[in-house]
Design a protein around this motif. Structure first.
Motif, PDB file in Angstrom:
ATOM      1  N   ILE A  28     -38.953  13.660  67.912  1.00 22.18           N
ATOM      2  CA  ILE A  28     -39.984  14.064  66.957  1.00 22.18           C
ATOM      3  C   ILE A  28     -41.356  13.794  67.548  1.00 22.18           C
ATOM      4  O   ILE A  28     -41.623  12.687  68.046  1.00 22.18           O
ATOM      5  CB  ILE A  28     -39.828  13.317  65.619  1.00 22.18           C
ATOM      6  N   GLY A  29     -42.222  14.778  67.487  1.00 22.20           N
ATOM      7  CA  GLY A  29     -43.605  14.614  67.909  1.00 22.20           C
ATOM      8  C   GLY A  29     -44.541  15.069  66.811  1.00 22.20           C
ATOM      9  O   GLY A  29     -44.500  16.233  66.402  1.00 22.20           O
ATOM     10  N   ASN A  30     -45.377  14.167  66.295  1.00 17.25           N
ATOM     11  CA  ASN A  30     -46.333  14.487  65.235  1.00 17.25           C
ATOM     12  C   ASN A  30     -47.753  14.306  65.748  1.00 17.25           C
ATOM     13  O   ASN A  30     -48.152  13.192  66.109  1.00 17.25           O
ATOM     14  CB  ASN A  30     -46.104  13.586  64.018  1.00 17.25           C
ATOM     15  N   SER A  31     -48.511  15.394  65.784  1.00 17.42           N
ATOM     16  CA  SER A  31     -49.901  15.360  66.259  1.00 17.42           C
ATOM     17  C   SER A  31     -50.903  15.813  65.209  1.00 17.42           C
ATOM     18  O   SER A  31     -52.023  15.305  65.144  1.00 17.42           O
ATOM     19  CB  SER A  31     -50.067  16.264  67.491  1.00 17.42           C
ATOM     20  N   ASN A  43     -46.832  17.287  72.909  1.00 15.51           N
ATOM     21  CA  ASN A  43     -46.589  17.467  74.345  1.00 15.51           C
ATOM     22  C   ASN A  43     -45.557  16.469  74.844  1.00 15.51           C
ATOM     23  O   ASN A  43     -44.655  16.811  75.626  1.00 15.51           O
ATOM     24  CB  ASN A  43     -47.888  17.296  75.139  1.00 15.51           C
ATOM     25  N   ASP A  44     -45.704  15.206  74.409  1.00 15.50           N
ATOM     26  CA  ASP A  44     -44.759  14.169  74.825  1.00 15.50           C
ATOM     27  C   ASP A  44     -43.346  14.497  74.363  1.00 15.50           C
ATOM     28  O   ASP A  44     -42.377  14.356  75.111  1.00 15.50           O
ATOM     29  CB  ASP A  44     -45.176  12.808  74.254  1.00 15.50           C
ATOM     30  N   ALA A  45     -43.226  14.923  73.108  1.00 15.75           N
ATOM     31  CA  ALA A  45     -41.902  15.219  72.555  1.00 15.75           C
ATOM     32  C   ALA A  45     -41.245  16.367  73.305  1.00 15.75           C
ATOM     33  O   ALA A  45     -40.048  16.324  73.607  1.00 15.75           O
ATOM     34  CB  ALA A  45     -42.020  15.539  71.066  1.00 15.75           C
ATOM     35  N   VAL A  59     -30.126  18.056  72.329  1.00 14.95           N
ATOM     36  CA  VAL A  59     -31.395  17.599  71.770  1.00 14.95           C
ATOM     37  C   VAL A  59     -31.820  18.459  70.583  1.00 14.95           C
ATOM     38  O   VAL A  59     -31.782  19.688  70.644  1.00 14.95           O
ATOM     39  CB  VAL A  59     -32.506  17.630  72.839  1.00 14.95           C
ATOM     40  N   SER A  60     -32.233  17.781  69.501  1.00 18.96           N
ATOM     41  CA  SER A  60     -32.921  18.434  68.390  1.00 18.96           C
ATOM     42  C   SER A  60     -34.387  18.033  68.474  1.00 18.96           C
ATOM     43  O   SER A  60     -34.708  16.843  68.417  1.00 18.96           O
ATOM     44  CB  SER A  60     -32.340  17.997  67.043  1.00 18.96           C
ATOM     45  N   LEU A  61     -35.265  19.002  68.623  1.00 24.83           N
ATOM     46  CA  LEU A  61     -36.702  18.754  68.743  1.00 24.83           C
ATOM     47  C   LEU A  61     -37.405  19.188  67.469  1.00 24.83           C
ATOM     48  O   LEU A  61     -37.214  20.303  66.999  1.00 24.83           O
ATOM     49  CB  LEU A  61     -37.261  19.519  69.950  1.00 24.83           C
ATOM     50  N   ARG A  62     -38.216  18.290  66.911  1.00 26.19           N
ATOM     51  CA  ARG A  62     -38.993  18.594  65.716  1.00 26.19           C
ATOM     52  C   ARG A  62     -40.465  18.290  65.991  1.00 26.19           C
ATOM     53  O   ARG A  62     -40.790  17.232  66.532  1.00 26.19           O
ATOM     54  CB  ARG A  62     -38.520  17.766  64.516  1.00 26.19           C
ATOM     55  N   GLU A  63     -41.331  19.205  65.571  1.00 21.38           N
ATOM     56  CA  GLU A  63     -42.763  19.059  65.834  1.00 21.38           C
ATOM     57  C   GLU A  63     -43.557  19.149  64.538  1.00 21.38           C
ATOM     58  O   GLU A  63     -43.311  20.028  63.716  1.00 21.38           O
ATOM     59  CB  GLU A  63     -43.241  20.149  66.799  1.00 21.38           C
ATOM     60  N   ASN A  64     -44.499  18.204  64.368  1.00 20.42           N
ATOM     61  CA  ASN A  64     -45.445  18.231  63.246  1.00 20.42           C
ATOM     62  C   ASN A  64     -44.742  18.445  61.914  1.00 20.42           C
ATOM     63  O   ASN A  64     -45.023  19.391  61.162  1.00 20.42           O
ATOM     64  CB  ASN A  64     -46.498  19.316  63.476  1.00 20.42           C
ATOM     65  N   ILE A  65     -43.815  17.555  61.590  1.00 18.56           N
ATOM     66  CA  ILE A  65     -43.035  17.713  60.357  1.00 18.56           C
ATOM     67  C   ILE A  65     -43.454  16.685  59.317  1.00 18.56           C
ATOM     68  O   ILE A  65     -43.929  15.590  59.627  1.00 18.56           O
ATOM     69  CB  ILE A  65     -41.521  17.644  60.613  1.00 18.56           C
ATOM     70  N   ALA A  83     -19.653  11.549  65.581  1.00 19.31           N
ATOM     71  CA  ALA A  83     -18.638  12.077  66.496  1.00 19.31           C
ATOM     72  C   ALA A  83     -18.468  11.187  67.718  1.00 19.31           C
ATOM     73  O   ALA A  83     -17.580  11.419  68.537  1.00 19.31           O
ATOM     74  CB  ALA A  83     -19.003  13.499  66.929  1.00 19.31           C
ATOM     75  N   GLY A  84     -19.311  10.151  67.859  1.00 14.22           N
ATOM     76  CA  GLY A  84     -19.176   9.215  68.977  1.00 14.22           C
ATOM     77  C   GLY A  84     -20.133   9.509  70.109  1.00 14.22           C
ATOM     78  O   GLY A  84     -20.937  10.437  70.054  1.00 14.22           O
ATOM     79  N   GLY A  85     -20.047   8.697  71.163  1.00 12.88           N
ATOM     80  CA  GLY A  85     -20.894   8.885  72.327  1.00 12.88           C
ATOM     81  C   GLY A  85     -22.143   8.038  72.259  1.00 12.88           C
ATOM     82  O   GLY A  85     -22.121   6.888  71.827  1.00 12.88           O
ATOM     83  N   THR A  86     -23.268   8.613  72.672  1.00 12.61           N
ATOM     84  CA  THR A  86     -24.540   7.903  72.740  1.00 12.61           C
ATOM     85  C   THR A  86     -25.585   8.647  71.923  1.00 12.61           C
ATOM     86  O   THR A  86     -25.693   9.867  71.992  1.00 12.61           O
ATOM     87  CB  THR A  86     -25.028   7.797  74.201  1.00 12.61           C
ATOM     88  N   GLY A  87     -26.363   7.901  71.142  1.00 13.75           N
ATOM     89  CA  GLY A  87     -27.435   8.487  70.346  1.00 13.75           C
ATOM     90  C   GLY A  87     -28.783   8.004  70.843  1.00 13.75           C
ATOM     91  O   GLY A  87     -28.939   6.848  71.248  1.00 13.75           O
ATOM     92  N   LEU A  88     -29.779   8.889  70.810  1.00 10.42           N
ATOM     93  CA  LEU A  88     -31.137   8.519  71.216  1.00 10.42           C
ATOM     94  C   LEU A  88     -32.127   9.116  70.230  1.00 10.42           C
ATOM     95  O   LEU A  88     -32.055  10.303  69.901  1.00 10.42           O
ATOM     96  CB  LEU A  88     -31.438   9.015  72.636  1.00 10.42           C
ATOM     97  N   PHE A  89     -33.051   8.276  69.751  1.00 13.73           N
ATOM     98  CA  PHE A  89     -34.119   8.717  68.853  1.00 13.73           C
ATOM     99  C   PHE A  89     -35.444   8.429  69.533  1.00 13.73           C
ATOM    100  O   PHE A  89     -35.713   7.296  69.957  1.00 13.73           O
ATOM    101  CB  PHE A  89     -34.047   7.976  67.524  1.00 13.73           C
ATOM    102  N   TYR A  90     -36.279   9.465  69.650  1.00 10.29           N
ATOM    103  CA  TYR A  90     -37.608   9.320  70.246  1.00 10.29           C
ATOM    104  C   TYR A  90     -38.633   9.809  69.229  1.00 10.29           C
ATOM    105  O   TYR A  90     -38.483  10.880  68.642  1.00 10.29           O
ATOM    106  CB  TYR A  90     -37.714  10.146  71.523  1.00 10.29           C
ATOM    107  N   TYR A  91     -39.685   8.996  69.040  1.00 13.18           N
ATOM    108  CA  TYR A  91     -40.752   9.382  68.122  1.00 13.18           C
ATOM    109  C   TYR A  91     -42.093   9.142  68.781  1.00 13.18           C
ATOM    110  O   TYR A  91     -42.354   8.062  69.343  1.00 13.18           O
ATOM    111  CB  TYR A  91     -40.674   8.580  66.824  1.00 13.18           C
ATOM    112  N   ALA A  92     -42.961  10.147  68.716  1.00 13.37           N
ATOM    113  CA  ALA A  92     -44.343  10.020  69.160  1.00 13.37           C
ATOM    114  C   ALA A  92     -45.237  10.455  68.010  1.00 13.37           C
ATOM    115  O   ALA A  92     -45.038  11.525  67.425  1.00 13.37           O
ATOM    116  CB  ALA A  92     -44.599  10.881  70.392  1.00 13.37           C
ATOM    117  N   GLY A  93     -46.208   9.627  67.667  1.00 13.17           N
ATOM    118  CA  GLY A  93     -47.087   9.923  66.552  1.00 13.17           C
ATOM    119  C   GLY A  93     -47.653   8.646  65.983  1.00 13.17           C
ATOM    120  O   GLY A  93     -47.596   7.588  66.612  1.00 13.17           O
ATOM    121  N   HIS A  94     -48.201   8.721  64.792  1.00 14.63           N
ATOM    122  CA  HIS A  94     -48.754   7.526  64.153  1.00 14.63           C
ATOM    123  C   HIS A  94     -47.623   6.673  63.577  1.00 14.63           C
ATOM    124  O   HIS A  94     -46.627   7.184  63.061  1.00 14.63           O
ATOM    125  CB  HIS A  94     -49.708   7.920  63.023  1.00 14.63           C
TER     126      HIS A  94
END
Length: 580
Positions: A28-31, A43-45, A59-65, A83-94
Motif C-alpha cells: 500500500i502506498g498513500n501519497s 512511487n515506493d509502493a 502481489v496486490s498493490l493498492r494506491e491512495n486508498i 493457504a500457507g507460505g509466506t506473507g509480506l505487508f508493506y506500507y508507505a504513507g503517514h
C-alpha cells in the motif's frame, strides 16, 4: 561404487523439499493526503511491488486508498494467507502512534481529536493479528510510515514516529527508522529507506536479516545518523528474497534429503532412478525396499511415459556440468538413460549425472530466487484446546479505552486466552484474568489489587433474545497489598434490548445490545454505588465489541466513565466474520 567424497553440485535454489512455496504480499502506498501530501509513497509502493514480483511474490498493490479500501484489502490479504507460505505487508504513507499504539493513515482521513484516530485510521496491530491468525510459515511487515505527520498538531502531545510492536512467533517487523523518530520522504524517485531496501532485496543469497542490516547501514550513512532503520524479529527459519547458489554434496548424509530423494523415485518404472537412490545411500533407510524394486525386474518406461519426476522442474545445464566436470551426454527428455545404466559395469558418470538432476529438481522450482524458508521454520499448528462455549487457546481481543471525561484514549488493553482448564475455565494474560466457561470474569488482578467474583456474577447474557431479563445478585471480594480485604454486595438486572449496529475501530458489527443496572455497597466502608453498563455483544466473537462502563457514587456523581472499543481480534472460528 559411490561418488567420491566431497563431490558437490551447485544449483540456484528455489525452495527446499517440503516447504510451502506460496508468497503473498499486500503493498500500500498513500501519497495524496489533503493535509500533508507526500512525494514518494506511491512511487515506493510501485517499486517494492515490482521487486517482490521478481522475488516470487503474488502481489496486490493498492494506491491512495481510504479506510474502507485498506480494510477490504486487509481482509482479502488475510484470506490468501491462510493457504500457507509466506506473507509480506508493506506500507508507505503517514502513520502515527497514540498511547503506544500505531495507526496507518488512509487517504481522506479527517482527524480533529486523538480519540478519533482509531475510527479514521487502520490499526497496525490489526495487520499483525491478521497475519498471525493465518498460522502460515513466516510473515514480514515493513512500515515506511514514520514521515513528519501533519495530524500531530491535533493530538495531545503524542510522540513522533511509531511505537515498537512485539513480533509474534515467525514474524519480522521492520521500521524505516527507530521508534519515536521521523524518516525522510526523500527528494528523488524513492524515499531514502525504500531506495536502499530495493537494492538490498535484489542481491541474491542474502538472508532477510542481512538485507535489513545492509539497509540500516546505508540509510544511517546517507542521513548522517539522523535516520536509523530498526527491526524486531521472531523468525525461526532462514528467509531469502532471492536465493544464491546452493552446494549439495553427492556423498553427504542428510536424512531429510534422503527421504526426499526416495520419495521422488520410489514409484518410478525406471531402474536408473531406483539405482540413483542406492548409489547415494547404499545403506540407507529405504535401501531394502529399493533393492526389492530392482529385483522385480522393472521394465523400462514406455516411450513418452513420464517418470516419477516427469513434472518436476528441470535443473539448469550448469548443475549437471558441476556434478561431472563436463556437460556430458544429453539426458533425453523425461530423464531416463536405460541403455547406459542397465548394462553391468555401466558408466558411473551417467548415474551421477542423473543423481545431480534429481537432487537439483528437489531444490529448484519455477523460477530463480524462490527460496522461501529453510531450517526448522514454524511447526505446524496443533489443534488448540477449546471449551464447550468455543473459547480457544490463542483467542485474543484488543481494545482502546476512552476516558469520557477527557474525550481521549487513555490506555489500550488486550485479553488473550492462554489455557483452557478441564472444567472449561479460562486463564488469560499470565493468570491475571480468569473467566468462567462462558466468558464471565471470576478473577482480575490489576497492579496490587485483586478482585474475586462470586459464581453468580455475570455480564454475558445467558439468553440472546430481545427482552430477555436476568436478575443479578452477587458478591465481590477485593484485596490490596497491606490492606484488609473489602467485601461488596450488588443487586440489579441485565436486559437484552435487541440487535443493532455498532461502529468500532475494528469495523461495524451487528450486535446484541445489553444493558446492566446494578446497585452495590461496600460492607466495610458502608458506601454505595451504582454501576451502569451498556454493551454490544457479538456471539461469533464471544465478546463485547464495545461497551460503556459508568460508576456513580451515592450522590449520583460520576466516579468512572469509560468507553471500551474493539480495535482488533484474532478468534478461532471467526476468521470468516466480515465487519460491515
Amino acid at each position: 561404487m559411490t561418488p567420491p567424497a566431497g563431490r558437490t553440485i551447485q544449483v540456484q535454489a528455489s525452495h527446499p523439499p517440503g516447504v510451502p512455496t506460496q508468497r503473498v504480499a499486500l503493498v500500500i502506498g498513500n501519497s495524496a493526503y489533503q493535509d500533508g501530501p507526500l512525494l514518494n509513497p506511491v512511487n515506493d509502493a510501485r517499486a517494492i511491488a515490482q521487486v517482490l514480483k521478481e522475488s516470487g511474490f503474488n502481489v496486490s498493490l493498492r494506491e491512495n486508498i481510504d479506510q474502507r479500501g485498506m480494510q477490504s484489502a486487509l481482509r482479502e490479504f488475510g484470506d490468501r494467507l491462510r493457504a500457507g507460505g509466506t506473507g509480506l505487508f508493506y506500507y508507505a504513507g503517514h502513520g502515527m502512534q497514540i498511547k503506544g499504539r500505531n495507526y496507518l493513515i488512509p487517504v481522506g482521513a479527517h482527524i480533529d481529536r486523538e480519540d478519533e484516530v482509531a475510527y479514521s485510521a487502520v490499526d497496525a496491530q490489526a495487520v499483525l493479528d491478521k497475519m498471525e491468525s493465518a498460522g502460515n510459515e513466516a510473515n514480514i511487515m515493513i512500515l515506511d510510515a514514520c514521515r513528519n505527520n501533519p495530524f500531530m498538531r491535533n493530538t495531545r502531545g503524542s510522540p513522533a514516529g511509531l511505537a515498537p510492536m512485539d513480533a509474534p512467533v515467525g514474524t519480522l517487523v521492520a521500521y524505516a527508522t527507530s521508534p519515536g523518530a521521523v524518516a525522510s520522504d526523500g527528494s528523488g524517485a524513492n524515499g531514502l529507506y525504500t531506495q536502499h531496501l530495493l537494492t538490498a532485496i535484489r542481491q541474491p543469497g542474502n538472508k532477510i536479516e542481512d538485507v535489513f542490516k545492509q539497509v540500516r547501514a546505508n540509510v544511517r550513512r546517507d542521513s548522517r545518523g539522523k535516520q536509523v532503520p530498526w527491526e524486531v524479529t521472531s523468525l525461526e527459519g532462514d528467509f531469502y528474497f532471492i536465493a544464491g547458489p546452493v552446494a549439495i554434496s553427492l556423498s553427504g548424509s542428510n536424512p531429510n534429503l534422503e527421504a526426499a530423494l526416495w520419495d521422488a523415485v520410489r514409484s518410478s518404472r525406471d531402474p536408473v532412478e531406483i539405482r540413483v537412490y542406492l548409489n547415494r545411500y547404499p545403506q540407507g533407510r529405504f535401501a531394502t525396499e529399493a533393492r526389492a524394486r530392482l529385483a522385480q525386474g522393472l521394465p523400462p518406461p514406455a516411450a513418452g511415459t513420464a517418470s516419477a519426476l516427469g513434472s518436476a522442474p528441470k535443473p539448469p545445464p550448469s548443475a549437471v556440468a558441476a556434478a561431472t566436470g563436463s556437460a556430458g551426454p544429453r539426458i533425453p527428455e523425461g530423464g531416463t538413460a536405460p541403455a547406459v545404466a542397465e548394462r553391468p559395469g555401466a558408466d558411473q558418470g551417467a548415474i551421477d549425472r542423473r543423481t545431480a538432476e534429481i537432487l537439483a529438481s528437489l531444490v529448484t522450482g519455477p523460477g530463480p530466487g524462490q527460496l522461501v524458508v529453510s531450517g526448522p521454520g514454524k511447526p505446524a499448528r496443533a489443534p488448540a484446546a477449546s471449551n464447550s462455549a468455543g473459547f480457544t487457546v490463542g483467542d485474543r481481543w484488543r481494545f482502546q479505552v476512552v476516558d469520557r471525561f477527557k474525550g481521549e484514549v487513555v490506555r489500550n488493553e488486550v485479553a488473550t486466552v492462554e489455557r483452557v482448564q478441564p472444567d472449561g475455565m479460562l486463564v488469560l494474560n499470565g493468570g491475571r484474568f480468569r473467566w468462567d466457561a462462558r466468558g464471565n470474569p471470576r478473577y482480575i488482578r490489576a497492579g496490587d489489587r485483586e478482585r474475586t467474583y462470586s459464581p453468580d456474577f455475570m455480564y454475558v447474557p445467558p439468553v440472546l433474545e430481545t427482552g430477555a431479563r436476568t436478575a443479578l445478585n452477587y458478591e465481590i471480594e477485593q484485596k490490596r497489598a497491606d490492606a484488609p480485604a473489602e467485601q461488596e454486595k450488588a443487586k440489579g438486572a441485565m436486559v437484552v434490548k435487541g440487535q443493532e449496529p455498532v461502529r468500532t475501530p475494528a469495523g461495524e458489527f451487528k450486535a446484541w445490545r445489553v444493558d446492566i443496572d446494578v446497585v452495590g455497597s461496600s460492607l466495610n466502608k458502608r458506601g454505595s454505588y451504582r454501576w451502569l453498563f451498556t454493551g454490544w455483544y457479538v456471539p461469533e466473537l464471544r465478546a463485547y465489541v464495545a461497551y460503556d462502563d459508568e460508576v456513580r457514587g451515592a450522590d449520583q456523581a460520576f466516579i468512572r466513565r469509560e468507553r471500551h472499543e474493539l480495535t482488533s481480534f484474532s478468534v478461532r472460528g471467526a476468521e470468516g466474520l466480515v465487519p460491515r
